[in-house]
Design an enzyme around this catalytic site. Structure first.
Site, PDB file in Angstrom:
ATOM      1  N   HIS A   1       0.798  -1.229   0.000  1.00  0.00           N
ATOM      2  CA  HIS A   1       0.000   0.000   0.000  1.00  0.00           C
ATOM      3  C   HIS A   1       0.827   1.273   0.000  1.00  0.00           C
ATOM      4  O   HIS A   1       0.273   2.362  -0.074  1.00  0.00           O
ATOM      5  CB  HIS A   1      -0.943   0.011   1.205  1.00  0.00           C
ATOM      6  CG  HIS A   1      -0.225   0.215   2.499  1.00  0.00           C
ATOM      7  ND1 HIS A   1       0.422  -0.789   3.153  1.00  0.00           N
ATOM      8  CD2 HIS A   1      -0.020   1.334   3.244  1.00  0.00           C
ATOM      9  CE1 HIS A   1       0.986  -0.325   4.252  1.00  0.00           C
ATOM     10  NE2 HIS A   1       0.735   0.969   4.330  1.00  0.00           N
TER      11      HIS A   1
HETATM   12  C1  UD1 Z   1      -1.825   5.226   6.344  1.00  0.00           C
HETATM   13  C2  UD1 Z   1      -0.518   5.597   7.022  1.00  0.00           C
HETATM   14  C3  UD1 Z   1       0.503   4.487   6.814  1.00  0.00           C
HETATM   15  C4  UD1 Z   1      -0.052   3.138   7.207  1.00  0.00           C
HETATM   16  C5  UD1 Z   1      -1.361   2.899   6.469  1.00  0.00           C
HETATM   17  C6  UD1 Z   1      -1.989   1.574   6.812  1.00  0.00           C
HETATM   18  C7  UD1 Z   1       0.043   7.998   7.076  1.00  0.00           C
HETATM   19  C8  UD1 Z   1       0.949   9.024   6.522  1.00  0.00           C
HETATM   20  N1  UD1 Z   1       0.056   6.816   6.466  1.00  0.00           N
HETATM   21  O1  UD1 Z   1      -1.590   5.194   4.951  1.00  0.00           O
HETATM   22  O2  UD1 Z   1       1.647   4.759   7.587  1.00  0.00           O
HETATM   23  O3  UD1 Z   1       0.877   2.134   6.912  1.00  0.00           O
HETATM   24  O4  UD1 Z   1      -2.245   3.971   6.818  1.00  0.00           O
HETATM   25  O5  UD1 Z   1      -3.132   1.336   6.075  1.00  0.00           O
HETATM   26  O6  UD1 Z   1      -0.639   8.271   8.036  1.00  0.00           O
HETATM   27  N2  UD1 Z   1      -8.987   5.023   2.196  1.00  0.00           N
HETATM   28  C9  UD1 Z   1     -10.220   4.458   2.144  1.00  0.00           C
HETATM   29  N3  UD1 Z   1     -10.785   4.080   3.325  1.00  0.00           N
HETATM   30  C10 UD1 Z   1     -10.174   4.226   4.515  1.00  0.00           C
HETATM   31  C11 UD1 Z   1      -8.913   4.829   4.552  1.00  0.00           C
HETATM   32  C12 UD1 Z   1      -8.328   5.214   3.381  1.00  0.00           C
HETATM   33  O7  UD1 Z   1     -10.805   4.295   1.105  1.00  0.00           O
HETATM   34  O8  UD1 Z   1     -10.750   3.842   5.551  1.00  0.00           O
HETATM   35  C13 UD1 Z   1      -8.339   5.406   0.930  1.00  0.00           C
HETATM   36  C14 UD1 Z   1      -8.595   6.834   0.547  1.00  0.00           C
HETATM   37  O9  UD1 Z   1      -8.712   6.896  -0.830  1.00  0.00           O
HETATM   38  C15 UD1 Z   1      -7.338   7.540   0.975  1.00  0.00           C
HETATM   39  C16 UD1 Z   1      -6.278   6.461   0.767  1.00  0.00           C
HETATM   40  O10 UD1 Z   1      -6.947   5.235   1.062  1.00  0.00           O
HETATM   41  O11 UD1 Z   1      -7.098   8.685   0.267  1.00  0.00           O
HETATM   42  C17 UD1 Z   1      -5.084   6.616   1.642  1.00  0.00           C
HETATM   43  O12 UD1 Z   1      -5.465   6.709   3.008  1.00  0.00           O
HETATM   44  P1  UD1 Z   1      -4.547   7.524   4.042  1.00  0.00           P
HETATM   45  O13 UD1 Z   1      -5.099   7.443   5.401  1.00  0.00           O
HETATM   46  O14 UD1 Z   1      -4.240   8.857   3.483  1.00  0.00           O
HETATM   47  O15 UD1 Z   1      -3.150   6.778   3.985  1.00  0.00           O
HETATM   48  P2  UD1 Z   1      -2.792   5.222   3.902  1.00  0.00           P
HETATM   49  O16 UD1 Z   1      -2.205   4.958   2.570  1.00  0.00           O
HETATM   50  O17 UD1 Z   1      -3.913   4.354   4.356  1.00  0.00           O
END
Ligand code: UD1
Length: 364
Positions: A207
């Site tokens: 991811h």
């Molecule tokens: C975050 C953490 C990362 C961790 C990861 C585990 C930061 C900088 N990064 O990254 O360290 O390893 O979580 O998963 O805090 N999204 C959904 N549903 C959700 C959450 C996210 O659809 O419940 C999608 C959204 O499109 C979002 C993308 O995933 O924009 C990324 O989510 P985000 O929380 O920004 O970062 P992660 O890549 O999940």
């Protein structure tokens, strides 16, 4: 009664707060749990609360997704508002890990004069292009109690000039959760649930933006998964970010029928799969540690690791972007000539209890 505010925001936080909340029950503190809402899908959040028996959050900030600045700013603003709105400020705030919520809540609390304890302090990848590295450096430089999970954490903090009295080697709360949930994982029949026999499959999770946000890199990784699929079954529970990229680039089609693509899975299912896997291929931080504890080979698709004990004592190999190295390691694993792990101090299922003692000493 003195209060502690415990913060959780994203998936990798939940397994770290679960044992902490349990250990704090045995202290004079009243505990409040704040969920920032950084992760909000049921599969990324709710299922962990259920499986790990985490009480419902007292407060949900509902920040959701966004650009880094935007998401961090929302947490900062809403958590500050929450703290200001309390009749009595908490004795301290406990944050875990390295996600945006960790850093934002630390900033909000410290600026209000509330001390912060950082659990899993001192880890460094020395790669400041990683958002998590910035979160770690900022959090550790302003938190007042640094609870360390592996030897490198202590060394890094000392090198950064942090006073020794702020640092406590507590061990790994992620392993506390793993130990506690092992019995539940025994109840999962991976053959029945995922259609695979023990040690007949590779488990893949990806991811990180550095792997999934660039089409060329993602394409190479997909080819690597297809190479593995010639030898073993490949199970790939897909993070929402990765799912979006695989679909947008058409690469999901290439994997279809050859790799078992799944939705993000719960903690217990993931634990059952890790234990039964022949090899784990990942870019996660926590899974490097879990596979080391479980003595299951792990190939990490990142340039480095902030968790070097998984290399010196564990089953982790950093393959970075060298997929030829990944193939050589993969063959060594299939041939049964891969190294085994050794015990690590504080990875014993009792880290959160030691942390609770430190918090009492600091804030009571
Ligand atoms: C975050 C953490 C990362 C961790 C990861 C585990 C930061 C900088 N990064 O990254 O360290 O390893 O979580 O998963 O805090 N999204 C959904 N549903 C959700 C959450 C996210 O659809 O419940 C999608 C959204 O499109 C979002 C993308 O995933 O924009 C990324 O989510 P985000 O929380 O920004 O970062 P992660 O890549 O999940």
């Amino acid at each position: 009664m003195p209060e502690i505010t415990v913060v959780a925001g994203a998936r990798p936080n939940f397994m770290k707060v679960a044992p902490l909340l349990r250990a704090l029950k045995g202290t004079p503190f009243q505990v409040r749990l704040v969920h920032t809402g950084q992760h909000y899908d049921a599969a990324m959040s709710e299922v962990f609360f259920q499986q790990l028996e985490i009480p419902a959050p007292d407060v949900h900030l509902g920040v959701g997704s966004g650009r880094h600045g935007q998401q961090t700013a929302r947490v900062l603003e809403l958590f500050e508002e929450y703290l200001i709105g309390l009749q009595q400020p908490p004795a301290g705030v406990a944050v875990v890990g390295d996600v945006n919520s960790t850093m934002a809540c630390t900033l909000a609390a410290v600026k209000l004069g509330i001390p912060v304890a950082h659990i899993e302090a001192g880890l460094r990848s020395f790669d400041r292009t990683m958002p998590e590295e910035i979160n770690r450096v900022v959090t550790d430089s302003i938190a007042s109690l640094l609870l360390v999970s592996e030897p490198a954490g202590e060394e890094n903090l000392k090198k950064e000039g942090i006073a020794a009295e702020k640092i406590v080697y507590a061990g790994n709360t992620m392993i506390d959760t793993l130990v506690r949930q092992s019995a539940s994982a025994d109840n999962i029949d991976v053959k029945q649930r995922f259609g695979v026999d023990r040690e007949s499959f590779a488990l893949v999770t990806l991811h990180r933006p550095s792997n999934v946000d660039h089409e060329e890199r993602l394409k190479e990784l997909v080819e690597f998964l297809l190479f593995m699929a010639e030898h073993l079954k490949v199970i790939f529970p897909v993070h929402p970010r990765t799912r979006a990229r695989l679909t947008a680039t058409g690469l999901a089609e290439r994997l279809r029928d050859r790799v078992i693509l799944d939705e993000p899975i719960g903690y217990i299912e993931n634990l059952a799969l890790m234990r039964a896997a022949k090899v784990v291929i990942t870019d996660s931080g926590g899974m490097q540690e879990e596979t080391t504890f479980l003595n299951v080979p792990c190939l990490t698709l990142r340039a480095g690791t902030e968790r070097p004990v998984t290399i010196t004592h564990g089953t982790n190999t950093i393959v970075g972007s060298d997929l030829e190295l990944a193939k050589r390691c993969f063959h060594a694993i299939l041939d049964g000539v891969y190294r085994r792990s050794r015990p690590i101090p504080g990875w014993d299922g009792h880290a959160a209890e030691r942390i609770a003692v430190s918090l009492c000493e600091a804030w009571l």
